[in-house]
Design an enzyme around this catalytic site. Structure first.
Site, PDB file in Angstrom:
ATOM      1  N   LYS A   1       0.833  -1.207   0.000  1.00 40.97           N
ATOM      2  CA  LYS A   1       0.000   0.000   0.000  1.00 40.97           C
ATOM      3  C   LYS A   1       0.870   1.261   0.000  1.00 40.97           C
ATOM      4  O   LYS A   1       0.622   2.195  -0.768  1.00 40.97           O
ATOM      5  CB  LYS A   1      -0.929  -0.053   1.213  1.00 40.97           C
ATOM      6  N   ASN A   2       1.901   1.308   0.828  1.00 40.19           N
ATOM      7  CA  ASN A   2       2.684   2.543   0.919  1.00 40.19           C
ATOM      8  C   ASN A   2       3.547   2.794  -0.314  1.00 40.19           C
ATOM      9  O   ASN A   2       3.971   3.918  -0.554  1.00 40.19           O
ATOM     10  CB  ASN A   2       3.543   2.550   2.192  1.00 40.19           C
TER      11      ASN A   2
ATOM     12  N   CYS B   1      -3.114   8.793   9.661  1.00 35.86           N
ATOM     13  CA  CYS B   1      -3.225   8.328  11.032  1.00 35.86           C
ATOM     14  C   CYS B   1      -2.606   9.363  11.963  1.00 35.86           C
ATOM     15  O   CYS B   1      -1.659  10.048  11.600  1.00 35.86           O
ATOM     16  CB  CYS B   1      -2.510   6.989  11.185  1.00 35.86           C
TER      17      CYS B   1
ATOM     18  N   ARG C   1       2.880  15.685  12.657  1.00 33.02           N
ATOM     19  CA  ARG C   1       3.424  15.080  11.433  1.00 33.02           C
ATOM     20  C   ARG C   1       3.916  16.210  10.533  1.00 33.02           C
ATOM     21  O   ARG C   1       3.247  16.616   9.590  1.00 33.02           O
ATOM     22  CB  ARG C   1       2.364  14.200  10.750  1.00 33.02           C
TER      23      ARG C   1
ATOM     24  N   ILE D   1       6.055  18.668   7.824  1.00 31.80           N
ATOM     25  CA  ILE D   1       6.491  18.501   6.424  1.00 31.80           C
ATOM     26  C   ILE D   1       7.664  19.438   6.119  1.00 31.80           C
ATOM     27  O   ILE D   1       7.931  19.745   4.965  1.00 31.80           O
ATOM     28  CB  ILE D   1       5.331  18.722   5.420  1.00 31.80           C
ATOM     29  N   ASP D   2       8.357  19.885   7.181  1.00 37.86           N
ATOM     30  CA  ASP D   2       9.449  20.845   6.968  1.00 37.86           C
ATOM     31  C   ASP D   2      10.536  20.317   6.036  1.00 37.86           C
ATOM     32  O   ASP D   2      11.113  21.069   5.244  1.00 37.86           O
ATOM     33  CB  ASP D   2      10.067  21.248   8.324  1.00 37.86           C
TER      34      ASP D   2
ATOM     35  N   ASP E   1       5.662   0.599  11.643  1.00 42.10           N
ATOM     36  CA  ASP E   1       4.330   0.148  11.217  1.00 42.10           C
ATOM     37  C   ASP E   1       4.015  -1.283  11.665  1.00 42.10           C
ATOM     38  O   ASP E   1       2.911  -1.777  11.438  1.00 42.10           O
ATOM     39  CB  ASP E   1       4.181   0.272   9.689  1.00 42.10           C
TER      40      ASP E   1
ATOM     41  N   ARG F   1      -8.144   1.156   5.267  1.00 44.94           N
ATOM     42  CA  ARG F   1      -7.227   2.010   4.502  1.00 44.94           C
ATOM     43  C   ARG F   1      -6.049   1.220   3.956  1.00 44.94           C
ATOM     44  O   ARG F   1      -5.453   1.610   2.951  1.00 44.94           O
ATOM     45  CB  ARG F   1      -6.672   3.131   5.396  1.00 44.94           C
TER      46      ARG F   1
HETATM   47  C1  EPZ Z   1       5.582   6.852   5.960  1.00 44.09           C
HETATM   48  O1  EPZ Z   1       5.028   8.028   6.522  1.00 44.09           O
HETATM   49  C2  EPZ Z   1       4.499   5.804   5.996  1.00 44.09           C
HETATM   50  N1  EPZ Z   1       3.349   6.272   5.222  1.00 44.09           N
HETATM   51  C3  EPZ Z   1       4.097   5.517   7.441  1.00 44.09           C
HETATM   52  O2  EPZ Z   1       3.202   4.426   7.417  1.00 44.09           O
HETATM   53  C4  EPZ Z   1       5.328   5.120   8.245  1.00 44.09           C
HETATM   54  O3  EPZ Z   1       4.979   4.999   9.604  1.00 44.09           O
HETATM   55  C5  EPZ Z   1       6.439   6.156   8.093  1.00 44.09           C
HETATM   56  O4  EPZ Z   1       6.719   6.399   6.688  1.00 44.09           O
HETATM   57  C6  EPZ Z   1       7.746   5.731   8.750  1.00 44.09           C
HETATM   58  O5  EPZ Z   1       8.178   4.514   8.193  1.00 44.09           O
HETATM   59  C7  EPZ Z   1       3.369   6.150   3.908  1.00 44.09           C
HETATM   60  O6  EPZ Z   1       4.305   5.642   3.304  1.00 44.09           O
HETATM   61  C8  EPZ Z   1       2.162   6.636   3.180  1.00 44.09           C
HETATM   62  P1  EPZ Z   1       8.273   9.966   7.603  1.00 44.09           P
HETATM   63  P2  EPZ Z   1       5.748   9.424   6.370  1.00 44.09           P
HETATM   64  O7  EPZ Z   1       8.283  11.218   6.830  1.00 44.09           O
HETATM   65  O8  EPZ Z   1       6.457   9.462   5.077  1.00 44.09           O
HETATM   66  C9  EPZ Z   1       9.558  13.135  10.998  1.00 44.09           C
HETATM   67  C10 EPZ Z   1       1.215   3.238   7.847  1.00 44.09           C
HETATM   68  O9  EPZ Z   1       0.785   2.773   8.920  1.00 44.09           O
HETATM   69  N2  EPZ Z   1       9.468  14.151   9.924  1.00 44.09           N
HETATM   70  O10 EPZ Z   1       9.274   8.909   7.274  1.00 44.09           O
HETATM   71  O11 EPZ Z   1       4.759  10.468   6.683  1.00 44.09           O
HETATM   72  C11 EPZ Z   1       8.188  12.612  11.417  1.00 44.09           C
HETATM   73  O12 EPZ Z   1       7.587  13.447  12.372  1.00 44.09           O
HETATM   74  C12 EPZ Z   1       1.810   4.624   7.801  1.00 44.09           C
HETATM   75  O13 EPZ Z   1       1.153   2.639   6.770  1.00 44.09           O
HETATM   76  C13 EPZ Z   1       9.901  15.440  10.173  1.00 44.09           C
HETATM   77  O14 EPZ Z   1      10.351  15.771  11.271  1.00 44.09           O
HETATM   78  O15 EPZ Z   1       6.812   9.323   7.558  1.00 44.09           O
HETATM   79  C14 EPZ Z   1       8.534  11.239  11.932  1.00 44.09           C
HETATM   80  O16 EPZ Z   1       8.956  11.371  13.257  1.00 44.09           O
HETATM   81  C15 EPZ Z   1       1.634   5.352   9.074  1.00 44.09           C
HETATM   82  N3  EPZ Z   1       9.819  16.363   9.165  1.00 44.09           N
HETATM   83  C16 EPZ Z   1       9.738  10.801  11.077  1.00 44.09           C
HETATM   84  O17 EPZ Z   1      10.238  12.000  10.489  1.00 44.09           O
HETATM   85  C17 EPZ Z   1       9.345  16.043   7.930  1.00 44.09           C
HETATM   86  O18 EPZ Z   1       9.292  16.922   7.058  1.00 44.09           O
HETATM   87  C18 EPZ Z   1       9.427   9.803   9.960  1.00 44.09           C
HETATM   88  O19 EPZ Z   1       8.378  10.315   9.138  1.00 44.09           O
HETATM   89  C19 EPZ Z   1       8.912  14.735   7.689  1.00 44.09           C
HETATM   90  C20 EPZ Z   1       8.984  13.796   8.707  1.00 44.09           C
END
Ligand code: EPZ
Length: 435
Positions: free
Chosen positions: A26-27, A121, A126, A128-129, A310, A403
């Site tokens: 899915k991801n 979720c 969360r 996006i910086d 996850d 989802r």
């Molecule tokens: C992906 O989310 C997955 N979602 C998540 O799976 C998964 O938990 C996560 O990666 C970590 O493996 C999808 O692929 C759609 P990240 P994502 O950016 O990309 C911090 C599921 O259950 N961060 O890797 O949103 C953030 O706060 C879902 O299938 C920043 O600080 O995760 C977190 O602590 C839930 N600034 C860490 O990085 C940013 O700009 C990892 O987040 C972006 C992230």
């Protein structure tokens, strides 16, 4: 039927046995569908799971002027040749996290994007910086106003971006924005998750020039155009892990097929440490339990190749039946242990210290009670808890589970699980008439 008006009803106590075929990731699929926005031509994407996040994305792409639809059980056709709308603000966009990829894809394709801040979720903040930092490095002007992200660039020119946090989303988003940019973009400290590699492989098969995906440093040489083609999504590492853990928790004997065993190494290692039998084949793993008691283990979630966040709720649920005290440390998300209350209501003995550490006293016997799926993976954990609990467990908030898990109950039923779905106010006496 709305899945938020339904409940899952599970009669626990059955050892799962048999074979289960894992769906496409899915991801990975959500990112690839959005990546197809960069392509002028028809993309045939195979092995796509039919889950609600995908249905939502298909709708979003159609709303932007692209053409996307399922053309087979697991095949989606996307043609964004004539896509021209850069504004994505619908309720569906707000609902799913993967809509953040629209920022990179629309910016890359149209040099402008206006995208509602993504939902998904809820595990605390969360941010996006890092995504924005990447877009700005390529020359975009970014601002966030009224929960909309606005991005615009006269042209995008490659640069080096060092990520301060290892982020899957930022890595993929910068890759999307850089694919059609001028010059070379380097993403340093990139995420190495299998789906990052899959998205790069998809883009390369449509004519992009991306090297190093799966390592810390990804190099993207911009190309002027991408062409259509056919691509097959990798198997779902997290769905596979969920079934492996469910097999271990129920002391069953299950072969999980259509997977890449290498992606499962961190989980396989922990299961073996607990005493679970793990037998690896080329594209399958058999999980079985032939010891009287499972041993306690400590687990820390980490970016790939570490133990995936996850699978944290599912693994923690397994630890409730191990012998002794285990520690689960969540290192990726700041607040992803909220579901523990639900597990404790079923009789587990788990204490959360701070927001990120759970101390799990093993050897408890769970009891079936009504519980809620707090998010997608916590929902899967409730299902595993229901499978091992005494009596009947009823799970609501199924919209989260739907989802990301394709045919979840059907697959579990085929393994002997006593599980069915009913509308919320329908009684489920001692159990399933419907099974
Ligand atoms: C992906 O989310 C997955 N979602 C998540 O799976 C998964 O938990 C996560 O990666 C970590 O493996 C999808 O692929 C759609 P990240 P994502 O950016 O990309 C911090 C599921 O259950 N961060 O890797 O949103 C953030 O706060 C879902 O299938 C920043 O600080 O995760 C977190 O602590 C839930 N600034 C860490 O990085 C940013 O700009 C990892 O987040 C972006 C992230």
């Amino acid at each position: 039927m709305d899945s938020n008006k339904e409940k899952m009803v599970i009669l626990g106590g059955v050892r799962l046995h048999g074979e289960v075929k894992i769906s496409g990731a899915k991801n990975s699929a959500v990112a690839i569908l959005v990546a197809a926005i960069l392509v002028k031509g028809k993309c045939i994407i195979e092995n796509v799971p039919n889950v609600s996040d995908i249905i939502d994305l298909i709708d979003i792409i159609n709303g932007l002027g692209g053409k996307a639809k399922f053309v087979g059980d697991d095949v989606v056709e996307v043609d964004c040749t004539n896509l021209s709308n850069h504004v994505a603000s619908s309720e569906r966009v707000k609902k799913i996290r993967a809509s953040s990829y629209l920022m990179g894809a629309l910016l890359g394709r149209l040099k402008k994007a206006k995208v509602a801040l993504p939902g998904g979720c809820d595990f605390g903040v969360r941010p996006i910086d890092q995504h924005i930092k990447g877009f700005e490095a390529l020359g975009a002007i970014a601002d966030i106003e009224y929960a909309m992200v606005n991005l615009e660039a006269e042209k995008l020119v490659g640069d080096t971006v060092y990520l301060d946090v290892v982020s899957v989303g930022a890595t993929i988003n910068i890759m999307l924005a850089a694919t059609l940019a001028e010059g070379t973009t380097i993403i340093d400290s990139a995420a190495k998750e299998p789906h990052v590699v899959d998205v790069a492989n998809f883009l390369n098969s449509m004519g992009a020039n991306i090297k190093g995906a799966g390592t810390d440093v990804i190099k993207i040489k911009g190309v002027s155009e991408l062409h259509g083609g056919t691509f097959s999504v990798i198997p779902d590492q997290i769905e596979a892990g969920t079934f492996m853990i469910a097999a271990a928790a129920t002391r069953g004997d299950v072969t999980v097929t259509n997977i890449i065993p290498k992606h499962m190494e961190s989980l396989s290692a922990k299961l073996e440490e607990m005493g679970v039998g793990v037998q690896e084949f080329d594209e399958a793993i058999r999980i079985y339990v032939d010891v009287p008691e499972l041993k306690r283990v400590n687990v820390k979630t980490q970016p790939y190749p570490g133990f995936p966040t996850d699978l944290q709720p599912q693994m923690l649920t397994l630890l409730t039946v191990a012998n002794g005290t285990s520690i689960m440390k969540e290192n990726v998300w700041e607040d992803r242990l909220r579901y523990v209350d639900e597990l404790n209501r079923m009789g587990a003995n788990v204490n959360v210290e701070g927001k990120d550490t759970a101390v799990v006293e093993g050897g408890t016997r769970l009891k079936g009670v009504p519980v809620k799926a707090k998010d997608l993976r916590a929902g899967a954990a409730m299902v595993i808890a229901g499978l091992i609990a005494d009596g009947v467990t009823e799970i609501t908030n199924l919209q989260y589970i739907d989802r990301g898990y394709e045919n979840f109950e059907n697959k579990l039923r085929a393994l002997g699980g006593q599980i069915t779905r009913r509308i919320v106010n329908q009684d489920a006496p001692d159990m399933p008439a419907v099974i």
